[in-house]
Design a protein around this motif. Structure first.
Motif, mmCIF file in Angstrom:
data_model
loop_
_atom_site.group_PDB
_atom_site.id
_atom_site.type_symbol
_atom_site.label_atom_id
_atom_site.label_comp_id
_atom_site.label_asym_id
_atom_site.label_seq_id
_atom_site.Cartn_x
_atom_site.Cartn_y
_atom_site.Cartn_z
ATOM 1 N N ASP A 83 -23.355 -24.194 -47.109
ATOM 2 C CA ASP A 83 -24.615 -23.692 -47.636
ATOM 3 C C ASP A 83 -25.109 -22.521 -46.794
ATOM 4 O O ASP A 83 -24.410 -22.042 -45.886
ATOM 5 C CB ASP A 83 -25.652 -24.807 -47.721
ATOM 6 C CG ASP A 83 -25.986 -25.406 -46.355
ATOM 7 O OD1 ASP A 83 -25.686 -24.776 -45.314
ATOM 8 O OD2 ASP A 83 -26.558 -26.513 -46.313
ATOM 9 N N LEU A 84 -26.323 -22.065 -47.077
ATOM 10 C CA LEU A 84 -26.854 -20.880 -46.405
ATOM 11 C C LEU A 84 -27.056 -21.096 -44.911
ATOM 12 O O LEU A 84 -27.118 -20.126 -44.153
ATOM 13 C CB LEU A 84 -28.181 -20.465 -47.047
ATOM 14 C CG LEU A 84 -28.075 -19.830 -48.436
ATOM 15 C CD1 LEU A 84 -29.469 -19.640 -49.036
ATOM 16 C CD2 LEU A 84 -27.340 -18.497 -48.371
ATOM 17 N N MET A 85 -27.166 -22.342 -44.465
ATOM 18 C CA MET A 85 -27.380 -22.619 -43.049
ATOM 19 C C MET A 85 -26.088 -22.698 -42.258
ATOM 20 O O MET A 85 -26.110 -22.874 -41.051
ATOM 21 C CB MET A 85 -28.154 -23.940 -42.890
ATOM 22 C CG MET A 85 -29.516 -23.946 -43.558
ATOM 23 S SD MET A 85 -30.614 -22.666 -42.923
ATOM 24 C CE MET A 85 -30.828 -23.208 -41.237
ATOM 25 N N ALA A 86 -24.950 -22.543 -42.910
ATOM 26 C CA ALA A 86 -23.668 -22.676 -42.222
ATOM 27 C C ALA A 86 -23.239 -21.404 -41.521
ATOM 28 O O ALA A 86 -22.336 -21.436 -40.673
ATOM 29 C CB ALA A 86 -22.579 -23.097 -43.216
ATOM 30 N N ASN A 87 -23.872 -20.271 -41.866
ATOM 31 C CA ASN A 87 -23.455 -18.978 -41.335
ATOM 32 C C ASN A 87 -24.665 -18.105 -41.008
ATOM 33 O O ASN A 87 -25.741 -18.293 -41.565
ATOM 34 C CB ASN A 87 -22.586 -18.233 -42.368
ATOM 35 C CG ASN A 87 -21.319 -18.970 -42.721
ATOM 36 O OD1 ASN A 87 -20.358 -18.971 -41.968
ATOM 37 N ND2 ASN A 87 -21.308 -19.618 -43.886
ATOM 38 N N ALA A 128 -22.686 -23.234 -35.149
ATOM 39 C CA ALA A 128 -22.200 -24.399 -34.411
ATOM 40 C C ALA A 128 -22.632 -25.692 -35.091
ATOM 41 O O ALA A 128 -23.623 -26.308 -34.709
ATOM 42 C CB ALA A 128 -22.711 -24.352 -32.975
ATOM 43 N N LEU A 129 -21.891 -26.100 -36.110
ATOM 44 C CA LEU A 129 -22.065 -27.401 -36.749
ATOM 45 C C LEU A 129 -20.805 -28.226 -36.538
ATOM 46 O O LEU A 129 -19.708 -27.671 -36.372
ATOM 47 C CB LEU A 129 -22.320 -27.232 -38.252
ATOM 48 C CG LEU A 129 -23.573 -26.465 -38.668
ATOM 49 C CD1 LEU A 129 -23.567 -26.253 -40.183
ATOM 50 C CD2 LEU A 129 -24.819 -27.214 -38.247
ATOM 51 N N ASP A 130 -20.936 -29.539 -36.563
ATOM 52 C CA ASP A 130 -19.760 -30.396 -36.412
ATOM 53 C C ASP A 130 -18.678 -30.031 -37.420
ATOM 54 O O ASP A 130 -17.493 -29.943 -37.095
ATOM 55 C CB ASP A 130 -20.145 -31.862 -36.594
ATOM 56 C CG ASP A 130 -20.769 -32.465 -35.344
ATOM 57 O OD1 ASP A 130 -20.937 -31.729 -34.350
ATOM 58 O OD2 ASP A 130 -21.090 -33.666 -35.356
ATOM 59 N N GLU A 131 -19.102 -29.806 -38.676
ATOM 60 C CA GLU A 131 -18.124 -29.533 -39.729
ATOM 61 C C GLU A 131 -17.503 -28.146 -39.606
ATOM 62 O O GLU A 131 -16.533 -27.836 -40.305
ATOM 63 C CB GLU A 131 -18.773 -29.697 -41.103
ATOM 64 C CG GLU A 131 -20.029 -28.883 -41.319
ATOM 65 C CD GLU A 131 -21.291 -29.640 -41.000
ATOM 66 O OE1 GLU A 131 -22.298 -29.415 -41.695
ATOM 67 O OE2 GLU A 131 -21.270 -30.461 -40.058
ATOM 68 N N ASN A 132 -18.030 -27.303 -38.716
ATOM 69 C CA ASN A 132 -17.474 -25.960 -38.524
ATOM 70 C C ASN A 132 -16.524 -25.877 -37.333
ATOM 71 O O ASN A 132 -15.930 -24.818 -37.097
ATOM 72 C CB ASN A 132 -18.597 -24.939 -38.308
ATOM 73 C CG ASN A 132 -19.398 -24.660 -39.565
ATOM 74 O OD1 ASN A 132 -19.088 -25.192 -40.621
ATOM 75 N ND2 ASN A 132 -20.413 -23.831 -39.449
ATOM 76 N N SER A 133 -16.378 -26.947 -36.566
ATOM 77 C CA SER A 133 -15.644 -26.860 -35.310
ATOM 78 C C SER A 133 -14.182 -26.461 -35.512
ATOM 79 O O SER A 133 -13.652 -25.613 -34.786
ATOM 80 C CB SER A 133 -15.731 -28.179 -34.541
ATOM 81 O OG SER A 133 -15.206 -29.254 -35.309
ATOM 82 N N ALA A 134 -13.516 -27.042 -36.517
ATOM 83 C CA ALA A 134 -12.109 -26.697 -36.754
ATOM 84 C C ALA A 134 -11.978 -25.244 -37.194
ATOM 85 O O ALA A 134 -11.062 -24.531 -36.765
ATOM 86 C CB ALA A 134 -11.514 -27.632 -37.804
ATOM 87 N N ALA A 135 -12.899 -24.797 -38.037
ATOM 88 C CA ALA A 135 -12.865 -23.406 -38.494
ATOM 89 C C ALA A 135 -13.112 -22.447 -37.346
ATOM 90 O O ALA A 135 -12.480 -21.382 -37.252
ATOM 91 C CB ALA A 135 -13.889 -23.195 -39.601
ATOM 92 N N LEU A 136 -14.021 -22.787 -36.438
ATOM 93 C CA LEU A 136 -14.275 -21.918 -35.287
ATOM 94 C C LEU A 136 -13.052 -21.841 -34.379
ATOM 95 O O LEU A 136 -12.768 -20.780 -33.801
ATOM 96 C CB LEU A 136 -15.492 -22.423 -34.506
ATOM 97 C CG LEU A 136 -16.851 -22.061 -35.120
ATOM 98 C CD1 LEU A 136 -17.966 -22.878 -34.482
ATOM 99 C CD2 LEU A 136 -17.127 -20.573 -34.987
ATOM 100 N N ASP A 137 -12.316 -22.937 -34.264
ATOM 101 C CA ASP A 137 -11.061 -22.900 -33.494
ATOM 102 C C ASP A 137 -10.055 -21.962 -34.159
ATOM 103 O O ASP A 137 -9.362 -21.187 -33.484
ATOM 104 C CB ASP A 137 -10.462 -24.304 -33.379
ATOM 105 C CG ASP A 137 -11.256 -25.196 -32.443
ATOM 106 O OD1 ASP A 137 -12.043 -24.676 -31.627
ATOM 107 O OD2 ASP A 137 -11.092 -26.431 -32.538
ATOM 108 N N LEU A 138 -9.970 -22.030 -35.484
ATOM 109 C CA LEU A 138 -9.049 -21.149 -36.209
ATOM 110 C C LEU A 138 -9.495 -19.697 -36.083
ATOM 111 O O LEU A 138 -8.668 -18.796 -35.895
ATOM 112 C CB LEU A 138 -8.984 -21.566 -37.674
ATOM 113 C CG LEU A 138 -8.068 -20.734 -38.587
ATOM 114 C CD1 LEU A 138 -6.647 -20.684 -38.037
ATOM 115 C CD2 LEU A 138 -8.075 -21.292 -39.997
#
Length: 399
Positions: A83-87, A128-138
């Protein structure tokens, strides 16, 4: 669409026309538009489902074209689905900038073996959300394929979680932060039932504040003053994990609470709004600011004098936020303690800043926000030349 929704316009006709269109055409851009309409109408599950359809068709989108064939900056924004708060809300920051913006969505389904698309500057928008951690690693691994300037490296973004921010900034001179603890529903229920002591919630003497994990904008945020209130809160909540933190009374001498939203662009702070409320949980804008012209007048005065008052009082604390996080752009909600420290509630790269408030009620907001947007654009221009800005130029500050 954001402007229309903020102004209270009904997006239903647009949503209907987009739905009819995508039923006849395989158009991922239209699907993304439909996803945003659904989110603006508070249909989040449907919005995310439509977004997934779009991203299955395409991962890279040009969201803004420059007015010339040779744009001043070719900006590549790395986003995650959500959603809009993810980025980071780059659409608001760059609405008036003359540059090219390409958005690449990255998650565990991404395939970028050949590296990143053409660009002059990269902005990591994923927050920095829990659900974004794998994407941030990538994203961190993808950044090894570029030699260009990167705005907001993933390791800096990781410093903005509630626990990490306190560990990083809580002891910095001039800064006050409440220690935030992550606890499960089961742990709270065990404490309430006497099956466990309170060591899992250090410093959680009543009153304290509690919120669901991953919530923003005050969603689910409450102050609890007794075990009975805590039991009632947990009983009403369906989530499995919470954040708790000691409640800090930050009311001023007049009994009102003042909360500020500040963004740092490089080393330069900008005030985006000040909310004044009789309640400790301050949202903006809201009925009290609209109904009290003297509070809007106070906000206007602070915006006019911010650089020589608030920013001077908290110069070292503001500098510490940038130096310790290593971020080029970051926002935070804050206040001031009775002993003069900067009281930081939350820090994030995805805080919404915009110029969409009612111009009749808040005429001073538009020029202030254009200064913020101008500073952000100037930072990108500086980044294109591979110069890392330690400060924003005086020219930018005066825009």
């Amino acid at each position: 669409m954001l402007r229309a929704a903020t102004a209270g316009n009904d997006l239903t006709p647009l949503g209907v026309s987009l739905l009819e269109y995508v039923q006849r055409h395989d158009d991922p851009c239209a699907l993304l538009d439909l996803s945003l309409v659904l989110e603006m109408k508070y249909e989040k599950p449907a919005a995310l489902a439509v977004q997934r359809q779009a991203l299955q068709m395409r991962r890279l989108y040009r969201t803004k074209n420059a007015s010339t064939e040779s744009p001043s900056v070719k900006l590549l924004v790395l986003k995650v689905p959500g959603d809009l708060m993810a980025n980071t809300p780059v659409e608001c920051l760059l609405e008036h900038a003359d540059l090219q913006v390409d958005v690449l969505y990255v998650d565990e389904h991404s395939t970028q073996e050949r590296g990143l698309p053409e660009h002059d500057v990269v902005l990591v928008a994923a927050c920095a959300l829990d659900e974004n951690s794998a994407a941030l690693d990538l994203i961190a691994s993808l950044l090894h394929t570029t030699t260009k300037r990167v705005i907001n490296l993933p390791e800096g973004i990781a410093h903005t979680t509630r626990e990490a921010a306190y560990a990083l900034l809580g002891g910095a001179p001039g800064i006050c932060m409440a220690p935030t603890t992550r606890v499960s529903r089961a742990q709270i229920l065990d404490i309430l039932a006497g099956r466990s002591d309170n060591l899992v919630m250090p410093g959680a003497n009543y009153p304290f504040i509690i919120r669901p994990l991953g919530s923003h904008a005050g969603e689910g945020l409450e102050r609890v003053s007794s075990a009975a209130e805590l039991a009632d809160y947990v009983d009403r909540s369906a989530v499995a994990e919470f954040y708790i933190a000691p409640f800090i009374d930050y009311s001023s001498a007049d009994g009102l609470f003042r909360k500020y939203r500040i963004v740092m662009v490089g080393m330069t702070p900008f005030l985006c709004h000040m909310g004044i409320s009789s309640h400790w949980m301050v949202h903006y804008p809201y009925a009290e600011m609209i109904g009290h012209p003297e509070r809007r007048a106070e906000e206007e005065r602070l915006m006019a004098n911010f650089d020589t008052t608030f920013a001077v009082r908290h110069r070292e604390a503001l500098r510490a936020v940038v130096e310790l996080t290593g971020l080029d752009y970051v926002g935070f909600d804050c206040s001031e303690t009775e002993d003069g420290r900067l009281l930081i509630f939350e820090i994030a790269t995805a805080m919404v800043v915009h110029d969409m408030d009612d111009a009749a009620l808040f005429p001073y907001k538009l020029p202030q926000m254009r200064r913020v947007f101008g500073a952000f654009h100037q930072m990108l221009l500086a980044a294109r030349t591979a110069w890392t800005p330690a400060t924003i130029t005086q020219e930018c500050r005066s825009e």
